[in-house]
Write an enzyme that holds these catalytic residues in place. Structure first.
Site, PDB file in Angstrom:
ATOM      1  N   ARG A 105       5.096 -10.591  -1.534  1.00  0.00           N
ATOM      2  CA  ARG A 105       4.680 -11.948  -1.149  1.00  0.00           C
ATOM      3  C   ARG A 105       5.298 -12.351   0.187  1.00  0.00           C
ATOM      4  NH1 ARG A 105       8.999 -13.116   0.098  1.00  0.00           N
ATOM      5  NH2 ARG A 105      10.791 -13.914  -1.030  1.00  0.00           N
ATOM      6  N   VAL A 137       0.851  -1.207   0.000  1.00  0.00           N
ATOM      7  CA  VAL A 137       0.000   0.000   0.000  1.00  0.00           C
ATOM      8  C   VAL A 137       0.881   1.250   0.000  1.00  0.00           C
ATOM      9  CG1 VAL A 137      -1.593   1.359   1.417  1.00  0.00           C
ATOM     10  CG2 VAL A 137      -2.028  -1.068   1.076  1.00  0.00           C
ATOM     11  N   GLU A 163       7.199   1.774 -11.523  1.00  0.00           N
ATOM     12  CA  GLU A 163       6.272   1.287 -12.553  1.00  0.00           C
ATOM     13  C   GLU A 163       5.171   0.437 -11.904  1.00  0.00           C
ATOM     14  OE1 GLU A 163       6.061   2.269 -15.471  1.00  0.00           O
ATOM     15  OE2 GLU A 163       4.647   0.843 -16.324  1.00  0.00           O
ATOM     16  N   PHE A 164       5.596  -0.551 -11.127  1.00  0.00           N
ATOM     17  CA  PHE A 164       4.628  -1.304 -10.316  1.00  0.00           C
ATOM     18  C   PHE A 164       5.350  -1.999  -9.164  1.00  0.00           C
ATOM     19  CE2 PHE A 164       5.925  -4.346 -13.539  1.00  0.00           C
ATOM     20  CZ  PHE A 164       5.990  -5.565 -12.879  1.00  0.00           C
ATOM     21  N   ASN A 200      13.685  -7.464 -14.281  1.00  0.00           N
ATOM     22  CA  ASN A 200      12.602  -8.301 -13.770  1.00  0.00           C
ATOM     23  C   ASN A 200      12.200  -9.371 -14.773  1.00  0.00           C
ATOM     24  OD1 ASN A 200      10.575  -8.892 -11.748  1.00  0.00           O
ATOM     25  ND2 ASN A 200       9.087  -8.116 -13.238  1.00  0.00           N
ATOM     26  N   ILE A 208      11.930 -15.163 -15.679  1.00  0.00           N
ATOM     27  CA  ILE A 208      12.093 -16.343 -16.544  1.00  0.00           C
ATOM     28  C   ILE A 208      13.118 -17.293 -15.934  1.00  0.00           C
ATOM     29  CG2 ILE A 208      12.779 -17.145 -18.864  1.00  0.00           C
ATOM     30  CD1 ILE A 208      10.498 -15.318 -19.357  1.00  0.00           C
ATOM     31  N   GLU A 219      12.594  -7.894   2.953  1.00  0.00           N
ATOM     32  CA  GLU A 219      13.510  -7.626   1.841  1.00  0.00           C
ATOM     33  C   GLU A 219      12.788  -6.786   0.786  1.00  0.00           C
ATOM     34  OE1 GLU A 219      16.587 -10.378  -0.529  1.00  0.00           O
ATOM     35  OE2 GLU A 219      14.542 -10.597  -1.248  1.00  0.00           O
TER      36      GLU A 219
HETATM   37  P1  0O2 Z   1      12.352 -16.305  -3.890  1.00  0.00           P
HETATM   38  O1  0O2 Z   1      11.510 -17.360  -4.505  1.00  0.00           O
HETATM   39  O2  0O2 Z   1      12.559 -15.163  -4.819  1.00  0.00           O
HETATM   40  O3  0O2 Z   1      11.865 -15.883  -2.552  1.00  0.00           O
HETATM   41  P2  0O2 Z   1      24.124 -14.733  -1.765  1.00  0.00           P
HETATM   42  O4  0O2 Z   1      24.288 -13.404  -2.423  1.00  0.00           O
HETATM   43  O5  0O2 Z   1      24.162 -15.887  -2.753  1.00  0.00           O
HETATM   44  O6  0O2 Z   1      25.026 -14.908  -0.599  1.00  0.00           O
HETATM   45  P3  0O2 Z   1      21.280 -15.033  -1.686  1.00  0.00           P
HETATM   46  O7  0O2 Z   1      20.439 -15.479  -0.548  1.00  0.00           O
HETATM   47  O8  0O2 Z   1      21.259 -15.862  -2.925  1.00  0.00           O
HETATM   48  O9  0O2 Z   1      22.695 -14.784  -1.097  1.00  0.00           O
HETATM   49  O10 0O2 Z   1      20.931 -13.598  -2.181  1.00  0.00           O
HETATM   50  P4  0O2 Z   1      20.019 -12.502  -1.546  1.00  0.00           P
HETATM   51  O11 0O2 Z   1      20.647 -11.184  -1.680  1.00  0.00           O
HETATM   52  O12 0O2 Z   1      19.579 -12.885  -0.180  1.00  0.00           O
HETATM   53  O13 0O2 Z   1      18.783 -12.574  -2.520  1.00  0.00           O
HETATM   54  C1  0O2 Z   1      17.882 -13.584  -2.467  1.00  0.00           C
HETATM   55  C2  0O2 Z   1      16.768 -13.308  -3.434  1.00  0.00           C
HETATM   56  O14 0O2 Z   1      17.240 -12.585  -4.572  1.00  0.00           O
HETATM   57  C3  0O2 Z   1      16.248 -14.583  -4.014  1.00  0.00           C
HETATM   58  O15 0O2 Z   1      15.272 -15.109  -3.184  1.00  0.00           O
HETATM   59  C4  0O2 Z   1      15.687 -14.168  -5.338  1.00  0.00           C
HETATM   60  O16 0O2 Z   1      14.447 -13.536  -5.201  1.00  0.00           O
HETATM   61  C5  0O2 Z   1      16.708 -13.160  -5.772  1.00  0.00           C
HETATM   62  N1  0O2 Z   1      17.818 -13.782  -6.479  1.00  0.00           N
HETATM   63  C6  0O2 Z   1      19.089 -13.899  -6.064  1.00  0.00           C
HETATM   64  N2  0O2 Z   1      19.849 -14.501  -6.996  1.00  0.00           N
HETATM   65  C7  0O2 Z   1      19.051 -14.769  -8.038  1.00  0.00           C
HETATM   66  C8  0O2 Z   1      19.260 -15.396  -9.321  1.00  0.00           C
HETATM   67  O17 0O2 Z   1      20.360 -15.814  -9.690  1.00  0.00           O
HETATM   68  N3  0O2 Z   1      18.161 -15.510 -10.117  1.00  0.00           N
HETATM   69  C9  0O2 Z   1      16.931 -15.055  -9.763  1.00  0.00           C
HETATM   70  N4  0O2 Z   1      15.931 -15.208 -10.610  1.00  0.00           N
HETATM   71  N5  0O2 Z   1      16.706 -14.488  -8.543  1.00  0.00           N
HETATM   72  C10 0O2 Z   1      17.748 -14.349  -7.704  1.00  0.00           C
HETATM   73  P5  0O2 Z   1      15.093 -16.683  -3.064  1.00  0.00           P
HETATM   74  O18 0O2 Z   1      15.088 -17.033  -1.621  1.00  0.00           O
HETATM   75  O19 0O2 Z   1      16.101 -17.389  -3.897  1.00  0.00           O
HETATM   76  O20 0O2 Z   1      13.727 -17.035  -3.673  1.00  0.00           O
HETATM   77  P1  0O2 Z   2      -3.053  -3.044 -11.627  1.00  0.00           P
HETATM   78  O1  0O2 Z   2      -4.064  -1.985 -11.803  1.00  0.00           O
HETATM   79  O2  0O2 Z   2      -3.470  -4.347 -12.229  1.00  0.00           O
HETATM   80  O3  0O2 Z   2      -1.686  -2.641 -12.073  1.00  0.00           O
HETATM   81  P2  0O2 Z   2      -3.025  -7.102  -4.725  1.00  0.00           P
HETATM   82  O4  0O2 Z   2      -2.528  -6.465  -3.481  1.00  0.00           O
HETATM   83  O5  0O2 Z   2      -4.159  -8.088  -4.484  1.00  0.00           O
HETATM   84  O6  0O2 Z   2      -3.346  -6.097  -5.788  1.00  0.00           O
HETATM   85  P3  0O2 Z   2      -1.575  -9.435  -5.266  1.00  0.00           P
HETATM   86  O7  0O2 Z   2      -2.743 -10.176  -5.817  1.00  0.00           O
HETATM   87  O8  0O2 Z   2      -1.062  -9.845  -3.930  1.00  0.00           O
HETATM   88  O9  0O2 Z   2      -1.825  -7.898  -5.284  1.00  0.00           O
HETATM   89  O10 0O2 Z   2      -0.451  -9.581  -6.330  1.00  0.00           O
HETATM   90  P4  0O2 Z   2       1.028  -9.001  -6.333  1.00  0.00           P
HETATM   91  O11 0O2 Z   2       1.854 -10.102  -6.850  1.00  0.00           O
HETATM   92  O12 0O2 Z   2       1.414  -8.358  -5.067  1.00  0.00           O
HETATM   93  O13 0O2 Z   2       0.963  -7.831  -7.377  1.00  0.00           O
HETATM   94  C1  0O2 Z   2       0.278  -7.896  -8.529  1.00  0.00           C
HETATM   95  C2  0O2 Z   2       0.330  -6.494  -9.085  1.00  0.00           C
HETATM   96  O14 0O2 Z   2       1.493  -6.360  -9.875  1.00  0.00           O
HETATM   97  C3  0O2 Z   2      -0.838  -6.248  -9.967  1.00  0.00           C
HETATM   98  O15 0O2 Z   2      -1.184  -4.878  -9.819  1.00  0.00           O
HETATM   99  C4  0O2 Z   2      -0.297  -6.489 -11.364  1.00  0.00           C
HETATM  100  O16 0O2 Z   2      -0.976  -5.735 -12.312  1.00  0.00           O
HETATM  101  C5  0O2 Z   2       1.138  -6.021 -11.194  1.00  0.00           C
HETATM  102  N1  0O2 Z   2       2.035  -6.684 -12.138  1.00  0.00           N
HETATM  103  C6  0O2 Z   2       2.551  -7.920 -12.061  1.00  0.00           C
HETATM  104  N2  0O2 Z   2       3.326  -8.180 -13.123  1.00  0.00           N
HETATM  105  C7  0O2 Z   2       3.308  -7.057 -13.873  1.00  0.00           C
HETATM  106  C8  0O2 Z   2       3.950  -6.694 -15.109  1.00  0.00           C
HETATM  107  O17 0O2 Z   2       4.697  -7.453 -15.723  1.00  0.00           O
HETATM  108  N3  0O2 Z   2       3.689  -5.423 -15.569  1.00  0.00           N
HETATM  109  C9  0O2 Z   2       2.893  -4.552 -14.900  1.00  0.00           C
HETATM  110  N4  0O2 Z   2       2.703  -3.312 -15.406  1.00  0.00           N
HETATM  111  N5  0O2 Z   2       2.275  -4.884 -13.754  1.00  0.00           N
HETATM  112  C10 0O2 Z   2       2.490  -6.122 -13.248  1.00  0.00           C
HETATM  113  P5  0O2 Z   2      -2.576  -4.437  -9.197  1.00  0.00           P
HETATM  114  O18 0O2 Z   2      -2.369  -3.978  -7.809  1.00  0.00           O
HETATM  115  O19 0O2 Z   2      -3.589  -5.517  -9.344  1.00  0.00           O
HETATM  116  O20 0O2 Z   2      -2.953  -3.186 -10.044  1.00  0.00           O
END
Ligand code: 0O2
Ligand code: 0O2
Length: 265
Positions: free
Chosen positions: A46, A22, A41-42, A148, A153, A139
């Site tokens: 979780r 919020v 942007e947005f 992102n 991906i 975090e």
């Molecule tokens: P989830 O599902 O996103 O919650 P390190 O730097 O290796 O000592 P760590 O824990 O890997 O420590 O890095 P850090 O700074 O705590 O960041 C953790 C989170 O960053 C991850 O959460 C991911 O969300 C994101 N992240 C870090 N490295 C990568 C990567 O190589 N690819 C992607 N896609 N995301 C990454 P979690 O807990 O992995 O998972």
């Molecule tokens: P709007 O008007 O659709 O942008 P909630 O608190 O219920 O809204 P929820 O369901 O917990 O959120 O989901 P999450 O994962 O916190 O956030 C989803 C929000 O991120 C949504 O916005 C999506 O529209 C936005 N979002 C996710 N991926 C993308 C993306 O690739 N591009 C853009 N522009 N937005 C993305 P809201 O709040 O529903 O508002």
């Protein structure tokens, strides 16, 4: 920590995520309203799944009795269009009074070997619960849209391959990360060009307005020949660069000053 305790344990984390979503969404709305351009942007958020929390605690050698030390049970992700916007949001986070930054990790300057780029904050955030204030860790990840896209991906592929991504796919992901890095650079360059063009346009229109008002002053005070001469010069300078217009503006200003000194007004 037994299974049935998790729901209660996670309640304040859910509250923190909802509150932070919020707050950052409101910040987005507020800046958009006042500046017509927003660095956010947005924003998504979780609470980590219990299985992932247990896994992470194990990796970080945190016993489950101290599971609250896992820094990303509550996680917020803020997406920006440009890398420059990330700096602005980062400064904002550092200055906020409702949270305290305890750690910053710059994976933008120092990319991870996987190719991952993002800027991470670990913050202490107080939530108000029925039993009083509880300060917990959260975090905040800052990313551009390109960062992102890549991370989403790569994360889903890691999930699919359970951490054992085939070498060939891994190499491609590193190349895709480089492409995403170049994309951010290109977009920033475009942004700078747009900004420079906007500044030039504004300077030009201000100079033109100054010249026309000075010529009008001359006409108003009966210096018709001088006004006609400068009007002609203005037409010629208009097709040239901004410096010609600025030189003309200074020239007219000097002539006006002389006229004023000699009491011709
Ligand atoms: P989830 O599902 O996103 O919650 P390190 O730097 O290796 O000592 P760590 O824990 O890997 O420590 O890095 P850090 O700074 O705590 O960041 C953790 C989170 O960053 C991850 O959460 C991911 O969300 C994101 N992240 C870090 N490295 C990568 C990567 O190589 N690819 C992607 N896609 N995301 C990454 P979690 O807990 O992995 O998972
Ligand atoms: P709007 O008007 O659709 O942008 P909630 O608190 O219920 O809204 P929820 O369901 O917990 O959120 O989901 P999450 O994962 O916190 O956030 C989803 C929000 O991120 C949504 O916005 C999506 O529209 C936005 N979002 C996710 N991926 C993308 C993306 O690739 N591009 C853009 N522009 N937005 C993305 P809201 O709040 O529903 O508002």
């Amino acid at each position: 920590m037994y299974g049935r305790d998790w729901d209660t344990f996670l309640l304040p984390y859910e509250q923190a995520v909802e509150e932070l979503k919020v707050k950052f969404r409101s910040l987005r709305t507020e800046i958009k309203h006042t500046e017509e351009y927003t660095p956010i942007e947005f924003c998504t958020g979780r609470v980590k799944k219990v299985s992932s929390i247990i896994e992470k605690a194990k990796i970080l050698s945190i016993p489950l009795e101290r599971v609250e030390e896992v820094p990303d049970i509550a996680g917020i992700r803020i997406m920006c269009q440009f890398q420059e916007d990330m700096h602005r949001v980062a400064e904002h986070i550092r200055g906020r009074k409702d949270m305290t930054v305890v750690e910053e990790r710059d994976y933008v300057t120092n990319r991870k070997p996987s190719g991952y780029r993002s800027y991470h904050f670990i913050v202490k955030y107080p939530v108000q619960t029925a039993s009083g204030e509880q300060e917990l860790l959260a975090e905040i990840q800052l990313r551009t849209l390109a960062m992102n896209f890549w991370a989403t991906i790569e994360h889903s592929l890691n999930y699919k391959y359970k951490g054992n991504i085939p070498e060939q796919v891994r190499e491609r992901l590193v190349r895709a990360a480089e492409a995403s890095y170049r994309l951010d650079g290109e977009m920033s360059a475009i942004r700078d060009e747009i900004k420079a063009a906007q500044i030039l346009f504004e300077t030009k229109s201000n100079t033109v307005a100054d010249i026309l008002s000075m010529i009008e002053k001359m006409i108003h005070n009966g210096h018709l020949e001088l006004a006609a001469e400068f009007h002609q010069k203005f037409h010629e300078a208009q097709s040239e660069d901004i410096q010609s217009l600025q030189r003309l503006s200074e020239e007219i200003q000097q002539v006006l000053q002389q006229l004023e000194q000699n009491n011709f007004f």
